[in-house]
Design a protein around this motif. Structure first.
Motif, short mmCIF file in Angstrom:
data_model
loop_
_atom_site.label_atom_id
_atom_site.label_comp_id
_atom_site.label_asym_id
_atom_site.label_seq_id
_atom_site.Cartn_x
_atom_site.Cartn_y
_atom_site.Cartn_z
N ALA A 1 23.08 36.58 -14.90
CA ALA A 1 24.44 37.10 -14.93
C ALA A 1 25.39 35.92 -14.84
N LYS A 2 26.30 35.82 -15.81
CA LYS A 2 27.22 34.69 -15.87
C LYS A 2 28.62 35.18 -16.18
N SER A 3 29.60 34.66 -15.48
CA SER A 3 31.00 34.98 -15.73
C SER A 3 31.68 33.76 -16.33
N SER A 4 32.33 33.95 -17.48
CA SER A 4 33.07 32.88 -18.14
C SER A 4 34.54 33.27 -18.20
N TYR A 5 35.42 32.30 -18.04
CA TYR A 5 36.85 32.61 -18.02
C TYR A 5 37.65 31.45 -18.61
N SER A 6 38.82 31.81 -19.11
CA SER A 6 39.74 30.80 -19.63
C SER A 6 41.17 31.28 -19.40
N TYR A 7 42.04 30.35 -19.15
CA TYR A 7 43.44 30.64 -18.93
C TYR A 7 44.25 29.41 -19.33
N SER A 8 45.56 29.50 -19.17
CA SER A 8 46.41 28.41 -19.65
C SER A 8 46.12 27.09 -18.99
N GLY A 9 45.55 27.13 -17.77
CA GLY A 9 45.27 25.90 -17.05
C GLY A 9 43.88 25.33 -17.26
N GLY A 10 43.01 26.04 -17.98
CA GLY A 10 41.66 25.54 -18.20
C GLY A 10 40.65 26.66 -18.38
N SER A 11 39.40 26.33 -18.21
CA SER A 11 38.32 27.30 -18.39
C SER A 11 37.15 26.92 -17.51
N GLY A 12 36.19 27.85 -17.38
CA GLY A 12 35.02 27.58 -16.56
C GLY A 12 34.05 28.73 -16.59
N SER A 13 32.96 28.60 -15.85
CA SER A 13 31.95 29.64 -15.78
C SER A 13 31.24 29.54 -14.44
N SER A 14 30.61 30.62 -14.04
CA SER A 14 29.88 30.63 -12.77
C SER A 14 28.73 31.61 -12.83
N ASP A 15 27.70 31.34 -12.05
CA ASP A 15 26.54 32.22 -11.92
C ASP A 15 26.89 33.32 -10.91
N VAL A 16 26.82 34.57 -11.36
CA VAL A 16 27.20 35.69 -10.49
C VAL A 16 26.04 36.68 -10.33
N LYS A 17 24.82 36.22 -10.51
CA LYS A 17 23.67 37.12 -10.46
C LYS A 17 23.55 37.83 -9.12
N LYS A 18 23.89 37.17 -8.02
CA LYS A 18 23.77 37.77 -6.70
C LYS A 18 24.72 38.95 -6.50
N GLN A 19 25.73 39.05 -7.35
CA GLN A 19 26.70 40.14 -7.22
C GLN A 19 26.24 41.42 -7.91
N HIS B 1 28.50 38.22 -18.81
CA HIS B 1 27.28 38.27 -19.62
C HIS B 1 26.10 38.65 -18.72
N LEU B 2 25.54 39.82 -18.97
CA LEU B 2 24.39 40.32 -18.21
C LEU B 2 23.20 40.39 -19.16
N ASN B 3 22.15 39.64 -18.88
CA ASN B 3 20.94 39.66 -19.71
C ASN B 3 19.84 40.42 -19.00
N TYR B 4 19.24 41.38 -19.72
CA TYR B 4 18.22 42.25 -19.14
C TYR B 4 16.93 42.21 -19.94
N ILE B 5 15.82 42.46 -19.26
CA ILE B 5 14.57 42.87 -19.89
C ILE B 5 14.50 44.38 -19.70
N ASN B 6 14.61 45.13 -20.81
CA ASN B 6 14.61 46.59 -20.76
C ASN B 6 13.28 47.16 -21.24
N VAL B 7 12.88 48.28 -20.64
CA VAL B 7 11.62 48.95 -21.00
C VAL B 7 11.91 50.43 -21.29
N PRO B 8 12.53 50.73 -22.44
CA PRO B 8 12.80 52.14 -22.75
C PRO B 8 11.51 52.90 -23.09
#
Length: 221
Positions: free
Chosen positions: A144-162, A112-119
């Protein structure tokens, strides 16, 4: 970054100047005047993805977009320069699965990438209400946030620096503006700048670009 933030400030300033000094035209013998200037608010459904030389994202992410726009320069009744300020939810999804033998797995993730855009774009609008538009779109990454899920669980992390804090795209759109001030349209924005940050482990080898299709509705005032 401070220099980049000057752009939205200039747009807001242009909105205020144009609102105080609308362009007017004589409408023939009746001597009525009509202005080319109008402002609107809008909302949209975003269908976004990410493509490039290392894009592992295989499916579309549905998001939202909302903001306001205005005419900043009117050349005639049909041709104008417009600008907008919008909050845009973008990104992509990825799904994978494997089965066979004694083990199987499935996983899904979304970026999930959230932007302020100025077209800023040129719009040609026919007297009947149909329009086409083409321009440029600077964008500023808010989160910027990465969310994931799999058979063993789920989670999310902040990935803005990437990801790079600045994005650049080319908006191309068509639509129709009704006489009751309601407008509908479709806009496609292919990204031309690499969204991978220099801090990303992939940045030296691959490039990735945003690609967003927006189904829009607006109300002019």
């Amino acid at each position: 970054m401070k220099k980049l933030m000057i752009i939205p400030a200039l747009i807001v300033f242009a909105f205020s100047i144009q609102a105080q000094n609308p362009v007017q035209h004589d409408q023939g013998n009746n001597k009525k005047k009509k202005t080319d200037f109008y402002a609107d608010v809008f909302g949209a459904v975003n269908l976004s993805n990410i493509n490039g030389s290392h894009s592992s994202h295989s499916s579309t992410l549905v998001g939202a977009q909302f903001g306001a726009g205005a005419t900043v320069l009117g050349f005639s009744q049909v041709m104008s320069i417009r600008a907008e300020l919008a909050f845009s939810m973008q990104g992509a999804k990825y799904n994978s699965s494997s089965s066979g033998g004694s083990s199987s797995y499935s996983s899904s993730s979304s970026l999930h990438l959230n932007y302020i855009n100025v077209p800023i774009f040129a719009r040609y609008q026919t007297p009947g209400g149909f329009y086409g538009e083409l321009g440029i779109q600077p964008g500023f990454l808010v989160s910027a946030k990465s969310s994931y899920s799999y058979s063993g669980g789920s989670g999310s992390s902040d990935v803005k620096k990437q990801y790079n804090s600045f994005d650049f795209g080319i908006p191309i759109g068509i639509g129709y503006k009704f006489k009751d001030k309601i407008g509908v349209g479709v806009r496609v924005v292919p990204g031309v700048s690499n969204i991978e940050s220099s801090t990303s482990s992939y940045s030296s080898q691959y490039t990735e670009h945003n690609f967003v299709t927006s189904i829009r509705a607006s109300y002019a005032f």
